[in-house]
Design a protein around this motif. Sequence first.
Motif, PDB file in Angstrom:
ATOM      1  N   LEU A 368    -134.528  10.379 -21.021  1.00 16.23           N
ATOM      2  CA  LEU A 368    -133.079  10.551 -21.186  1.00 16.23           C
ATOM      3  C   LEU A 368    -132.324   9.935 -20.014  1.00 16.23           C
ATOM      4  CD1 LEU A 368    -132.966  14.213 -22.549  1.00 16.23           C
ATOM      5  CD2 LEU A 368    -132.688  12.088 -23.833  1.00 16.23           C
ATOM      6  N   ASN A 369    -132.882  10.050 -18.799  1.00 11.97           N
ATOM      7  CA  ASN A 369    -132.272   9.425 -17.627  1.00 11.97           C
ATOM      8  C   ASN A 369    -132.209   7.903 -17.786  1.00 11.97           C
ATOM      9  OD1 ASN A 369    -133.336   8.010 -14.824  1.00 11.97           O
ATOM     10  ND2 ASN A 369    -131.592   9.376 -14.497  1.00 11.97           N
ATOM     11  N   GLN A 370    -133.273   7.308 -18.316  1.00 13.67           N
ATOM     12  CA  GLN A 370    -133.269   5.852 -18.506  1.00 13.67           C
ATOM     13  C   GLN A 370    -132.304   5.437 -19.618  1.00 13.67           C
ATOM     14  OE1 GLN A 370    -137.127   3.727 -18.199  1.00 13.67           O
ATOM     15  NE2 GLN A 370    -138.008   5.742 -17.785  1.00 13.67           N
ATOM     16  N   TYR A 371    -132.143   6.292 -20.616  1.00  8.67           N
ATOM     17  CA  TYR A 371    -131.137   6.011 -21.647  1.00  8.67           C
ATOM     18  C   TYR A 371    -129.734   6.014 -21.041  1.00  8.67           C
ATOM     19  CZ  TYR A 371    -127.912   6.951 -25.484  1.00  8.67           C
ATOM     20  OH  TYR A 371    -126.833   6.913 -26.333  1.00  8.67           O
ATOM     21  N   ILE A 372    -129.454   7.006 -20.197  1.00  6.26           N
ATOM     22  CA  ILE A 372    -128.133   7.109 -19.573  1.00  6.26           C
ATOM     23  C   ILE A 372    -127.884   5.944 -18.613  1.00  6.26           C
ATOM     24  CG2 ILE A 372    -126.733   8.523 -18.001  1.00  6.26           C
ATOM     25  CD1 ILE A 372    -128.275  10.968 -19.197  1.00  6.26           C
ATOM     26  N   ASP A 373    -128.916   5.549 -17.853  1.00 12.39           N
ATOM     27  CA  ASP A 373    -128.771   4.527 -16.808  1.00 12.39           C
ATOM     28  C   ASP A 373    -129.137   3.125 -17.284  1.00 12.39           C
ATOM     29  OD1 ASP A 373    -127.943   6.403 -15.013  1.00 12.39           O
ATOM     30  OD2 ASP A 373    -129.849   6.576 -13.956  1.00 12.39           O
ATOM     31  N   ARG A 374    -129.229   2.899 -18.595  1.00 16.04           N
ATOM     32  CA  ARG A 374    -129.747   1.628 -19.091  1.00 16.04           C
ATOM     33  C   ARG A 374    -128.928   0.424 -18.636  1.00 16.04           C
ATOM     34  NH1 ARG A 374    -127.197   4.441 -22.996  1.00 16.04           N
ATOM     35  NH2 ARG A 374    -125.750   3.404 -24.445  1.00 16.04           N
ATOM     36  N   ARG A 375    -127.630   0.606 -18.459  1.00 11.34           N
ATOM     37  CA  ARG A 375    -126.790  -0.531 -18.059  1.00 11.34           C
ATOM     38  C   ARG A 375    -126.951  -0.830 -16.568  1.00 11.34           C
ATOM     39  NH1 ARG A 375    -123.852   2.138 -21.989  1.00 11.34           N
ATOM     40  NH2 ARG A 375    -123.243   0.835 -23.763  1.00 11.34           N
ATOM     41  N   ILE A 376    -126.935   0.188 -15.722  1.00 13.71           N
ATOM     42  CA  ILE A 376    -127.081  -0.079 -14.294  1.00 13.71           C
ATOM     43  C   ILE A 376    -128.524  -0.454 -13.955  1.00 13.71           C
ATOM     44  CG2 ILE A 376    -125.185   1.483 -13.726  1.00 13.71           C
ATOM     45  CD1 ILE A 376    -127.237   3.448 -12.649  1.00 13.71           C
ATOM     46  N   LEU A 388    -135.828  -0.372 -21.465  1.00 13.04           N
ATOM     47  CA  LEU A 388    -134.533  -0.597 -22.109  1.00 13.04           C
ATOM     48  C   LEU A 388    -133.860  -1.883 -21.631  1.00 13.04           C
ATOM     49  CD1 LEU A 388    -133.029   2.987 -22.461  1.00 13.04           C
ATOM     50  CD2 LEU A 388    -134.353   1.648 -24.083  1.00 13.04           C
ATOM     51  N   PRO A 389    -133.663  -2.105 -20.317  1.00 17.81           N
ATOM     52  CA  PRO A 389    -133.048  -3.370 -19.912  1.00 17.81           C
ATOM     53  C   PRO A 389    -133.905  -4.584 -20.270  1.00 17.81           C
ATOM     54  CG  PRO A 389    -133.780  -2.128 -17.983  1.00 17.81           C
ATOM     55  CD  PRO A 389    -133.863  -1.215 -19.158  1.00 17.81           C
ATOM     56  N   ALA A 398    -135.320   5.411 -27.108  1.00 22.37           N
ATOM     57  CA  ALA A 398    -135.466   6.170 -25.863  1.00 22.37           C
ATOM     58  C   ALA A 398    -134.810   7.539 -25.977  1.00 22.37           C
ATOM     59  CB  ALA A 398    -134.858   5.386 -24.700  1.00 22.37           C
ATOM     60  N   LEU A 399    -133.622   7.581 -26.585  1.00 30.61           N
ATOM     61  CA  LEU A 399    -132.923   8.857 -26.755  1.00 30.61           C
ATOM     62  C   LEU A 399    -133.723   9.787 -27.666  1.00 30.61           C
ATOM     63  CD1 LEU A 399    -130.444  10.636 -26.325  1.00 30.61           C
ATOM     64  CD2 LEU A 399    -129.315   9.420 -28.202  1.00 30.61           C
ATOM     65  N   LEU A 434    -127.959  16.185 -17.145  1.00 27.90           N
ATOM     66  CA  LEU A 434    -126.501  16.342 -17.213  1.00 27.90           C
ATOM     67  C   LEU A 434    -125.852  16.365 -15.828  1.00 27.90           C
ATOM     68  CD1 LEU A 434    -126.130  18.990 -20.067  1.00 27.90           C
ATOM     69  CD2 LEU A 434    -126.085  16.503 -20.226  1.00 27.90           C
ATOM     70  N   ILE A 435    -126.370  17.226 -14.938  1.00 25.92           N
ATOM     71  CA  ILE A 435    -125.692  17.398 -13.651  1.00 25.92           C
ATOM     72  C   ILE A 435    -125.905  16.191 -12.750  1.00 25.92           C
ATOM     73  CG2 ILE A 435    -125.582  18.823 -11.569  1.00 25.92           C
ATOM     74  CD1 ILE A 435    -126.278  21.227 -13.261  1.00 25.92           C
ATOM     75  N   TYR A 436    -127.168  15.710 -12.653  1.00 29.64           N
ATOM     76  CA  TYR A 436    -127.424  14.581 -11.756  1.00 29.64           C
ATOM     77  C   TYR A 436    -127.130  13.236 -12.416  1.00 29.64           C
ATOM     78  CZ  TYR A 436    -129.857  11.019  -9.100  1.00 29.64           C
ATOM     79  OH  TYR A 436    -130.147   9.879  -8.419  1.00 29.64           O
ATOM     80  N   SER A 437    -127.795  12.929 -13.530  1.00 28.25           N
ATOM     81  CA  SER A 437    -127.716  11.584 -14.114  1.00 28.25           C
ATOM     82  C   SER A 437    -126.316  11.235 -14.601  1.00 28.25           C
ATOM     83  CB  SER A 437    -128.723  11.454 -15.265  1.00 28.25           C
ATOM     84  OG  SER A 437    -130.043  11.630 -14.799  1.00 28.25           O
ATOM     85  N   ILE A 438    -125.655  12.174 -15.273  1.00 36.11           N
ATOM     86  CA  ILE A 438    -124.344  11.873 -15.856  1.00 36.11           C
ATOM     87  C   ILE A 438    -123.210  12.106 -14.871  1.00 36.11           C
ATOM     88  CG2 ILE A 438    -122.703  12.593 -17.646  1.00 36.11           C
ATOM     89  CD1 ILE A 438    -125.001  13.067 -19.505  1.00 36.11           C
TER      90      ILE A 438
END
Length: 522
Positions: A368-376, A388-389, A398-399, A434-438
């Motif tokens: 889930l962290n890699q899904y959230i951070d896929r652009r960066i 993902l990248p 991934a989600l 949620l708290i850290y990644s997002i």
Amino acid sequence: MAGKKFAFHHLLLIAAIVTFVSLMLGYLLRFNPGGQVCPDFPTCYGQLAIPGGAAARLEMAHRLISALGGLLTLAAGVWAVQRRAIRMVQGMLAGASLLNLAQLAVGAGLVFSAQPVLLSAAHLAAALLILGLVTAATVISFYKASGIDLGLIFHSPFARLALASAGSVFVLMVSGMLVSRLDAATACGGFPLCQGGLPQSGLGWLALVHRLVTLVSGGLVAALVSRAWRAAYNRTVLLPAATGVGVLFAGQALIGALKIGRNFPAELVGLHAAITAGIWVMLVVLVSAAGLSRLTAQEEWGAISALRPAGRQRLGAFFKLNKPIIVALLLVTTYAGMVVGGKQIPSLDLTVWTLLGGALAAGGASALNQYIDRRIDGAMQRTANRPLPAGILTPAEALAYGLGACLAAFFVLAGFVNLLAALLSFAGMVYYVLIYSIWLKHLTVQNIVIGGGAGAIPPLVGWAAVTGSLDIPAFFLFALVFMWTPPHFWALALVRAKDYARAGVPMLPVVRGEKETRMQIF
């Protein structure tokens, strides 16, 4: 509408959440009743004040939350008419409001009726329909607010399969209520038939039909998940939703079996009720999204396989989604918590189940962290080759994998370890995702300081697994990992400072410089 601070779809979301909680509490009360705890309605023993006793308080909480959900739904319906929302949404909210009124009469009947079994089934059926209508209206409104062009209603075979699955699960839930309340299972001993043949009574037929509906529902859900993974839905929100339905359905079967085998412990009864409500919500979300999909039958099975890498490469990519080295480190600290908490080497079966649940939780959260951070991740040299990248997996895959692994982890720990370990593991997943990644990662230079608490939870999980509780020494283990995390990560950030600057992540070396970072590490 979407630009306002509080929009129509936000009100609908709140109404759906409140209605979900109401259904969960009602299902818990009616599915395994211990007698009518409040002999009157709408008060309890003639008082509106909070009554004494856990069961009576639960009953009154259910009534109050149901009333709040009904008022929110009515308010949303009025707003929909005033703002001329989509006619379908207006109709759904009107239907939900009418059903809420009917629920008042049924709720009163449950209290005063001498044989409330059929009323209980009607009460559950109406509650499921209310939640379904409000949830579907919420999904449609979010689609509209996001500017997504709404497609043809149930145009694709997948949408019709999702609708059939929802209908079958609806019948399964209502029939399950009747089987439980009437104790029909005793009239149909053996499995899968009754004493090896057909039933000899009406209750026996009810139990057999419930088994058949369970089989049909399981087959439909399995087909739904299989089709979602094999067709073009691996690029849409439908794949995570279908995967969530599949894992929840399997989890409900597991917890249901354990609940019966362990003589209905309160924690498993409550968890079973929550899963039941969760399956229904996830199915309604899936049906709504699939019904609005513009994919045709040909597009479902389009030439997407030609775009996929080879099977071995895809399997390796799913493995990398777990961040296996980090998972291994977290399992070491989990096992340390088990040994220190139990003051001995834990048993093999407890170790296997605890570490399996921990691995699924950590791996799912990492996905889930890699899904959230896929652009960066694509902008950083250190992470540019992640699945993902690199384009090996789609974001939806991934989600779906992350969601499924996290749900499976909770069921493994709750079913074979204990509920406290499962809840602590779930808290760690929420903390990290949620708290850290997002939130924290992009908000403050203290991101890794505060966010490091997620990686310090595994020792608590291990401790709770062997003791069933948390003691002061367990929090010293938490503190050790918590204090170790920032200097460890800052050392990595020093090496990759340009990467983080390019990605716009406010890590300490980017914001305060190398000298300040080295001082903080020291």
